[in-house]
Design a protein around this motif. Structure first.
Motif, short mmCIF file in Angstrom:
data_model
loop_
_atom_site.label_atom_id
_atom_site.label_comp_id
_atom_site.label_asym_id
_atom_site.label_seq_id
_atom_site.Cartn_x
_atom_site.Cartn_y
_atom_site.Cartn_z
N ALA A 290 0.84 -1.21 0.00
CA ALA A 290 0.00 0.00 0.00
C ALA A 290 0.87 1.25 0.00
O ALA A 290 0.53 2.25 -0.66
N CYS A 291 1.99 1.23 0.75
CA CYS A 291 2.92 2.37 0.73
C CYS A 291 3.42 2.63 -0.69
O CYS A 291 3.45 3.77 -1.16
N LYS A 292 3.82 1.55 -1.37
CA LYS A 292 4.33 1.69 -2.73
C LYS A 292 3.24 2.16 -3.69
O LYS A 292 3.51 2.95 -4.60
N ASP B 61 11.14 13.74 -3.83
CA ASP B 61 11.22 12.50 -3.08
C ASP B 61 9.88 12.26 -2.39
O ASP B 61 9.25 13.20 -1.91
N VAL B 62 9.45 11.01 -2.33
CA VAL B 62 8.17 10.67 -1.71
C VAL B 62 8.39 9.59 -0.66
O VAL B 62 8.94 8.53 -0.97
N SER B 63 7.97 9.87 0.57
CA SER B 63 8.11 8.90 1.67
C SER B 63 6.75 8.68 2.32
O SER B 63 6.06 9.65 2.66
N VAL B 64 6.39 7.42 2.51
CA VAL B 64 5.11 7.06 3.11
C VAL B 64 5.34 5.98 4.16
O VAL B 64 5.98 4.96 3.89
N MET B 65 4.80 6.21 5.36
CA MET B 65 4.88 5.23 6.44
C MET B 65 3.46 4.94 6.95
O MET B 65 2.69 5.86 7.20
N LEU B 66 3.14 3.65 7.06
CA LEU B 66 1.84 3.22 7.58
C LEU B 66 2.06 2.53 8.93
O LEU B 66 2.88 1.61 9.03
N ILE B 67 1.31 2.98 9.94
CA ILE B 67 1.42 2.42 11.30
C ILE B 67 0.07 1.88 11.71
O ILE B 67 -0.92 2.64 11.75
N GLN B 68 0.01 0.63 11.99
CA GLN B 68 -1.26 -0.01 12.37
C GLN B 68 -1.48 0.18 13.86
O GLN B 68 -0.83 -0.45 14.71
N LEU B 69 -2.41 1.07 14.22
CA LEU B 69 -2.60 1.47 15.60
C LEU B 69 -3.25 0.39 16.45
O LEU B 69 -3.15 0.44 17.69
N GLY B 70 -3.89 -0.58 15.82
CA GLY B 70 -4.50 -1.66 16.59
C GLY B 70 -3.50 -2.45 17.39
O GLY B 70 -3.84 -3.10 18.39
N SER B 71 -2.21 -2.38 17.01
CA SER B 71 -1.16 -3.12 17.71
C SER B 71 -0.83 -2.48 19.06
O SER B 71 -0.11 -3.08 19.87
N TYR B 72 -1.34 -1.26 19.29
CA TYR B 72 -0.94 -0.51 20.48
C TYR B 72 -2.10 -0.23 21.42
O TYR B 72 -1.98 0.54 22.36
N ILE B 73 -3.26 -0.86 21.18
CA ILE B 73 -4.41 -0.64 22.06
C ILE B 73 -4.24 -1.47 23.33
O ILE B 73 -3.94 -2.67 23.26
#
Length: 379
Positions: free
Chosen positions: A351-353, A367-379
């Motif tokens: 999805a980032c790509k 330059d293009v930088s994208v980071m995805l963080i899945q917040l469900g891992s931190y509940i």
């Protein structure tokens, strides 16, 4: 009438005409040598082999080769002492010792620092950085996850450098430690002040390196079930809350009224250059780390937003303006959501790509930088 033309030996302008000669330093000749030279020139000018000059073209005069004993001779032989008292010889300039360029971290610089794309998959996050049309990429990122008791603490950051990658590299290495150190020294209610001090300390440390350039920053600290998002510049954080895009930061650009007023009240100015609002006619962002020559107006103080992570908080997007200039907040969430929720066979890195490729297909040269963080891992 006499005419003298002297042209320096420039590598840019190097005429081939015999009218242009190298200027040499001489001392006046003796009367006997001068008379000999004048007699020779008079005889040569009256010779029928010499064409008469055109009145309209004075530079068409053909200069005869002077005798070997004349001061005007180009012969390599050494003239007699009766012809010239002293000739000042032209010396070769001293050799220049040019130091090898180094980065601000003491490592020898390479012609292409990080000329390739960057990607990583970790515990609950994915990131992809694609180089634009520059020779080397100026974007950087940082990511770390660790267990603290029964919960996880994590720090993520995306850094968009300008004027080189040194400031972005420095922030990626230093900002996390400085923020966490400041948070640890303060009460929980003073988190925003701690993050601010972390940013400003990193900025002060970088300025001591005495190197040019700067970087925009967006960071996310996850601690005790809270999401602490900060930014300085135009990198942006957007959260998906039940599929709805929720921007957690606001871009710092001179076009913002409050930023423009702050700059002007400090003695600076903001003007429109080729459709982009810039500080002092050069920089298109109003906050960041570095930019020493504009430090009076480009401050490092971040804006911080604290959100409690709930079940509706699905994932977080941290990205540089290379994405946000071409893709809207909601569009980015719609593209990333199926992968982050496991609905699509494509993983989060894919999805980032996909987001990066969409920005490039719409004409992004940055330059293009994208980071995805899945917040469900931190509940």
């Amino acid at each position: 009438m006499s005419c003298s033309v002297a042209v320096c030996n420039s590598p840019v302008f190097s005429p081939s005409s015999s009218l242009f000669c190298t200027k040499t330093s001489i001392i006046s000749p003796s009367p006997e040598a001068l008379n000999s030279s004048l007699t020779h020139l008079k005889t040569s000018s009256s010779s029928p082999a010499s064409p008469s000059p055109s009145p309209s073209s004075p530079f068409r005069i053909r200069l005869q080769k002077p005798p070997s004993g004349s001061l005007l001779s180009s012969s390599n032989s050494v003239p007699s002492s009766s012809s010239v008292s002293t000739i000042l010889k032209r010396k070769r300039p001293a050799r220049l010792d040019i130091p090898v360029a180094t980065t601000s971290f003491g490592v020898p610089a390479t012609p292409c620092e990080v000329a390739r794309d960057l990607e990583r998959e970790g515990d609950g996050y994915s990131v992809y950085c694609k180089r634009g049309r520059r020779e080397a990429m100026e974007d950087r990122f940082s990511a770390s996850v660790e267990l603290q008791g029964d919960s996880k603490q994590a720090f993520f950051g995306v850094f968009d450098g300008h004027g080189g990658a040194k400031a972005a590299e420095f922030a990626a290495q230093k900002l996390e430690k400085n923020i966490i150190d400041e948070v640890g020294r303060r009460d929980v209610s003073k988190v925003k002040e701690a993050v601010k001090e972390g940013y400003m300390k990193t900025d002060a440390e970088f300025l001591k390196e005495d190197v040019s350039g700067g970087t925009c920053c967006v960071t996310a600290l996850i601690q005790n079930g809270n999401l602490i998002v900060s930014n300085a510049g135009d990198c942006r954080a957007v959260m998906s809350r039940g599929g709805v895009a929720e921007p957690l930061t606001s871009d710092h650009r001179p076009s913002r009224e409050d930023e423009r007023n702050r700059i002007q009240s400090s003695g600076g100015y903001v003007d429109l250059c080729r459709g982009v609002w810039r500080i002092q006619g050069c920089l298109a962002v109003s906050r960041g780390i570095g930019d020493q020559h504009l430090k009076q107006w480009v401050i490092s103080e971040p804006e911080t937003n604290i959100i409690g992570i709930e079940s509706g908080c699905e994932f977080l997007i941290l990205a540089s303006d290379g994405l946000w200039d071409k893709v809207s907040n909601q569009e980015a969430v719609d593209i990333a959501r199926p992968s982050c929720l496991g609905i699509s066979k494509q993983n989060a890195l894919g999805a980032c790509k996909q987001l990066v490729d969409l920005s490039v297909s719409r004409g992004s040269s940055d330059d293009v930088s994208v980071m995805l963080i899945q917040l469900g891992s931190y509940i």
